[in-house]
Design a protein around this motif. Structure first.
Motif, mmCIF file in Angstrom:
data_model
loop_
_atom_site.group_PDB
_atom_site.id
_atom_site.type_symbol
_atom_site.label_atom_id
_atom_site.label_comp_id
_atom_site.label_asym_id
_atom_site.label_seq_id
_atom_site.Cartn_x
_atom_site.Cartn_y
_atom_site.Cartn_z
ATOM 1 N N GLU A 2 0.772 -1.150 -0.191
ATOM 2 C CA GLU A 2 0.139 0.033 0.203
ATOM 3 C C GLU A 2 0.845 1.100 0.002
ATOM 4 O O GLU A 2 0.477 2.278 -0.503
ATOM 5 N N GLY A 18 0.284 4.014 -2.604
ATOM 6 C CA GLY A 18 0.126 5.545 -2.099
ATOM 7 C C GLY A 18 0.981 6.400 -3.055
ATOM 8 O O GLY A 18 0.552 7.422 -3.615
ATOM 9 N N HIS A 30 -2.792 11.530 2.217
ATOM 10 C CA HIS A 30 -3.160 10.333 1.660
ATOM 11 C C HIS A 30 -3.269 9.368 2.909
ATOM 12 O O HIS A 30 -4.239 8.602 2.971
ATOM 13 N N PHE A 31 -2.103 9.198 3.620
ATOM 14 C CA PHE A 31 -1.935 8.428 4.799
ATOM 15 C C PHE A 31 -2.586 8.756 5.970
ATOM 16 O O PHE A 31 -2.452 8.154 7.237
#
Length: 113
Positions: free
Chosen positions: A74, A78, A105-106
């Motif tokens: 992931e 991302g 994003h995270f």
């Protein structure tokens, strides 16, 4: 305004015009400051998105070490999503902008709290 302020303004403009985002200026400023002197170096201030080694460096040094994320597929996903948002054809992908978008994003804004 100082040179750093000029760069932050440029990064904010990239986020608006190229990424379609309204930047959180406080977070963008903190991310930019955390990049250190690399923002003043023409080569280091950008991310070479076509180089696998560069993307691995972003993953290792920023996502894992700075944001404290666990390694997994992931992370590269991302990075790819952020690069897609920035625009693959965009020649200069500023490191601070990429790091800002990865932080968002995270959901790791608290790292810069």
């Amino acid at each position: 305004m100082g040179k750093r302020d000029d760069l932050i303004a440029r990064y904010a403009e990239d986020l608006k015009s190229k990424c379609g985002m309204t930047p959180d200026m406080a977070l963008l400023t903190k991310v930019t400051i955390a990049c250190g002197p690399s923002i003043y170096n023409a080569d280091a201030s950008t991310v070479a998105s076509s180089q696998t080694a560069e993307l691995e460096t972003v993953k290792e040094n920023f996502l894992i070490k700075k944001l404290g994320l666990s390694d997994g597929p992931e992370l590269m996903g991302g990075i790819q999503k952020v690069l897609e948002t920035y625009g693959r054809a965009e020649r200069n992908k500023y490191r601070a902008v990429v790091y800002y978008m990865l932080t968002k994003h995270f959901g790791k804004e608290a790292v810069y709290g």
